[in-house]
Design a protein around this motif. Structure first.
Motif, PDB file in Angstrom:
ATOM      1  N   THR A   1       0.716  -1.179   0.123  1.00 14.87           N
ATOM      2  CA  THR A   1       0.041   0.017   0.172  1.00 14.87           C
ATOM      3  C   THR A   1       0.849   1.164   0.034  1.00 14.87           C
ATOM      4  OG1 THR A   1      -0.189  -0.101   2.401  1.00 14.87           O
ATOM      5  CG2 THR A   1      -1.886  -1.179   1.008  1.00 14.87           C
ATOM      6  N   GLN A   2       2.212   1.189   0.151  1.00 17.91           N
ATOM      7  CA  GLN A   2       2.861   2.482   0.190  1.00 17.91           C
ATOM      8  C   GLN A   2       3.442   2.455  -1.482  1.00 17.91           C
ATOM      9  OE1 GLN A   2       6.279   2.764   2.835  1.00 17.91           O
ATOM     10  NE2 GLN A   2       4.953   2.465   4.492  1.00 17.91           N
ATOM     11  N   GLN A   3       3.255   1.670  -2.389  1.00 15.15           N
ATOM     12  CA  GLN A   3       3.606   1.788  -3.659  1.00 15.15           C
ATOM     13  C   GLN A   3       2.474   2.177  -4.598  1.00 15.15           C
ATOM     14  OE1 GLN A   3       6.672   1.124  -4.291  1.00 15.15           O
ATOM     15  NE2 GLN A   3       6.897   0.465  -2.325  1.00 15.15           N
ATOM     16  N   LYS A   4       2.731   3.258  -5.476  1.00 17.46           N
ATOM     17  CA  LYS A   4       1.932   3.760  -6.199  1.00 17.46           C
ATOM     18  C   LYS A   4       1.124   2.996  -7.282  1.00 17.46           C
ATOM     19  CE  LYS A   4       4.964   6.468  -8.343  1.00 17.46           C
ATOM     20  NZ  LYS A   4       6.123   6.351  -7.392  1.00 17.46           N
ATOM     21  N   LEU A   5       2.070   1.729  -7.740  1.00 16.58           N
ATOM     22  CA  LEU A   5       1.360   0.853  -8.296  1.00 16.58           C
ATOM     23  C   LEU A   5       0.402   0.117  -7.935  1.00 16.58           C
ATOM     24  CD1 LEU A   5       4.374  -0.449 -10.402  1.00 16.58           C
ATOM     25  CD2 LEU A   5       2.672   1.043 -11.258  1.00 16.58           C
ATOM     26  N   HIS A   6       0.217  -0.040  -6.629  1.00 14.66           N
ATOM     27  CA  HIS A   6      -1.012  -0.515  -5.848  1.00 14.66           C
ATOM     28  C   HIS A   6      -2.265  -0.073  -6.179  1.00 14.66           C
ATOM     29  CE1 HIS A   6      -2.936  -3.052  -2.765  1.00 14.66           C
ATOM     30  NE2 HIS A   6      -3.606  -1.776  -2.325  1.00 14.66           N
ATOM     31  N   TYR A   7      -2.478   1.251  -6.746  1.00 11.58           N
ATOM     32  CA  TYR A   7      -3.659   2.061  -6.628  1.00 11.58           C
ATOM     33  C   TYR A   7      -4.077   2.213  -8.069  1.00 11.58           C
ATOM     34  CZ  TYR A   7      -2.561   2.929  -1.920  1.00 11.58           C
ATOM     35  OH  TYR A   7      -2.226   2.742  -0.601  1.00 11.58           O
ATOM     36  N   GLY A   8      -5.340   1.767  -8.416  1.00 13.35           N
ATOM     37  CA  GLY A   8      -5.633   2.008  -9.716  1.00 13.35           C
ATOM     38  C   GLY A   8      -6.600   3.210 -10.088  1.00 13.35           C
ATOM     39  N   TYR A   9      -7.061   3.817  -9.034  1.00 11.41           N
ATOM     40  CA  TYR A   9      -7.669   5.232  -9.153  1.00 11.41           C
ATOM     41  C   TYR A   9      -7.154   6.284  -8.364  1.00 11.41           C
ATOM     42  CZ  TYR A   9     -10.926   1.526 -10.317  1.00 11.41           C
ATOM     43  OH  TYR A   9     -11.927   0.137 -10.798  1.00 11.41           O
ATOM     44  N   TRP A  10      -7.253   7.410  -9.147  1.00 10.37           N
ATOM     45  CA  TRP A  10      -6.483   8.693  -8.598  1.00 10.37           C
ATOM     46  C   TRP A  10      -7.461   9.776  -8.612  1.00 10.37           C
ATOM     47  CZ3 TRP A  10      -1.924   8.804  -6.227  1.00 10.37           C
ATOM     48  CH2 TRP A  10      -0.956   7.447  -6.192  1.00 10.37           C
ATOM     49  N   GLY A  11      -7.387  10.678  -7.671  1.00 12.20           N
ATOM     50  CA  GLY A  11      -8.030  11.931  -7.949  1.00 12.20           C
ATOM     51  C   GLY A  11      -7.232  12.884  -8.680  1.00 12.20           C
ATOM     52  N   GLN A  12      -7.669  14.186  -8.920  1.00 13.13           N
ATOM     53  CA  GLN A  12      -7.123  15.146  -9.577  1.00 13.13           C
ATOM     54  C   GLN A  12      -6.015  15.895  -8.762  1.00 13.13           C
ATOM     55  OE1 GLN A  12      -7.519  15.768 -13.083  1.00 13.13           O
ATOM     56  NE2 GLN A  12      -8.512  13.706 -12.827  1.00 13.13           N
ATOM     57  N   GLY A  13      -6.016  15.890  -7.619  1.00  8.42           N
ATOM     58  CA  GLY A  13      -5.142  16.547  -6.737  1.00  8.42           C
ATOM     59  C   GLY A  13      -5.567  17.822  -6.210  1.00  8.42           C
ATOM     60  N   THR A  14      -4.934  18.335  -5.019  1.00  4.92           N
ATOM     61  CA  THR A  14      -5.355  19.481  -4.585  1.00  4.92           C
ATOM     62  C   THR A  14      -3.932  19.888  -3.876  1.00  4.92           C
ATOM     63  OG1 THR A  14      -6.565  20.588  -2.972  1.00  4.92           O
ATOM     64  CG2 THR A  14      -6.076  18.552  -2.368  1.00  4.92           C
ATOM     65  N   GLN A  15      -3.814  21.253  -4.230  1.00  4.94           N
ATOM     66  CA  GLN A  15      -2.487  21.967  -3.882  1.00  4.94           C
ATOM     67  C   GLN A  15      -2.409  22.379  -2.304  1.00  4.94           C
ATOM     68  OE1 GLN A  15       0.284  22.874  -6.104  1.00  4.94           O
ATOM     69  NE2 GLN A  15       1.267  23.435  -3.941  1.00  4.94           N
ATOM     70  N   VAL A  16      -1.524  22.130  -1.805  1.00  3.31           N
ATOM     71  CA  VAL A  16      -1.173  22.543  -0.678  1.00  3.31           C
ATOM     72  C   VAL A  16       0.138  23.042  -0.564  1.00  3.31           C
ATOM     73  CG1 VAL A  16      -0.428  21.732   1.927  1.00  3.31           C
ATOM     74  CG2 VAL A  16      -2.352  20.640   0.614  1.00  3.31           C
ATOM     75  N   THR A  17       0.271  24.423   0.031  1.00  2.49           N
ATOM     76  CA  THR A  17       1.341  25.285   0.087  1.00  2.49           C
ATOM     77  C   THR A  17       1.627  25.834   1.276  1.00  2.49           C
ATOM     78  OG1 THR A  17       0.887  26.114  -2.375  1.00  2.49           O
ATOM     79  CG2 THR A  17       2.247  27.554  -0.900  1.00  2.49           C
ATOM     80  N   VAL A  18       2.906  25.514   1.944  1.00  2.00           N
ATOM     81  CA  VAL A  18       3.037  26.125   3.200  1.00  2.00           C
ATOM     82  C   VAL A  18       4.247  27.297   3.207  1.00  2.00           C
ATOM     83  CG1 VAL A  18       4.087  25.370   5.437  1.00  2.00           C
ATOM     84  CG2 VAL A  18       2.633  23.761   3.980  1.00  2.00           C
ATOM     85  N   SER A  19       3.838  28.280   3.583  1.00  2.00           N
ATOM     86  CA  SER A  19       4.893  29.616   3.693  1.00  2.00           C
ATOM     87  C   SER A  19       5.810  29.563   4.873  1.00  2.00           C
ATOM     88  CB  SER A  19       4.081  30.522   3.494  1.00  2.00           C
ATOM     89  OG  SER A  19       3.445  31.009   4.588  1.00  2.00           O
ATOM     90  N   SER A  20       6.989  29.862   4.770  1.00  2.61           N
ATOM     91  CA  SER A  20       7.784  29.713   5.761  1.00  2.61           C
ATOM     92  C   SER A  20       7.746  31.184   6.507  1.00  2.61           C
ATOM     93  CB  SER A  20       9.273  29.521   5.437  1.00  2.61           C
ATOM     94  OG  SER A  20       9.577  30.665   4.460  1.00  2.61           O
TER      95      SER A  20
END
Length: 121
Positions: free
Chosen positions: A102-121
């Motif tokens: 379950t830590q491997q990308k190839l284990h997963y057949g379905y993916w979302g589009q993604g959401t951006q997280v930005t952390v400023s210093s």
């Protein structure tokens, strides 16, 4: 077929918190492993956390991030605390079968589009 839709990303200062959500379609949600991965500019997509019967975390987020799931709502969450600038990335939700690598990308057949997280210093 499973469709995944992430939400909850945004801009936050270092030390702050965000909660990501991922809602899945389909009636097989409770029989899936749900994972979160992230990808920053110029880097490979990397494992963050996964949950099936129990949770698993990357070393870099252990103690700061918490993954959880609500099978009645077909939703998986990623609570992120004490965020650091190096957590900046696009975060992706993924779904795959129970068990396995379950830590491997190839284990997963379905993916979302993604959401951006930005952390400023």
């Amino acid at each position: 077929q499973v469709q995944l839709v992430e939400s909850g990303g945004g801009l936050v200062q270092a030390g702050g918190s965000l909660t990501l959500s991922c809602e899945a379609s389909g009636r097989t949600f409770r029989w899936l492993t749900l994972g979160w991965f992230r990808q920053s500019l110029g880097k490979e997509r990397e494992f963050v956390a996964a949950i099936a019967w129990s949770a698993d975390y990357a070393d870099s987020v252990t103690g700061r991030f918490t993954i959880s799931r609500d099978n009645d709502k077909n939703t998986v969450y990623l609570q992120m605390n004490n965020l650091k600038p190096e957590d900046t990335a696009v975060y992706y939700c993924a779904a795959g079968p129970l068990g396995g690598q379950t830590q491997q990308k190839l284990h997963y057949g379905y993916w979302g589009q993604g959401t951006q997280v930005t952390v400023s210093s």
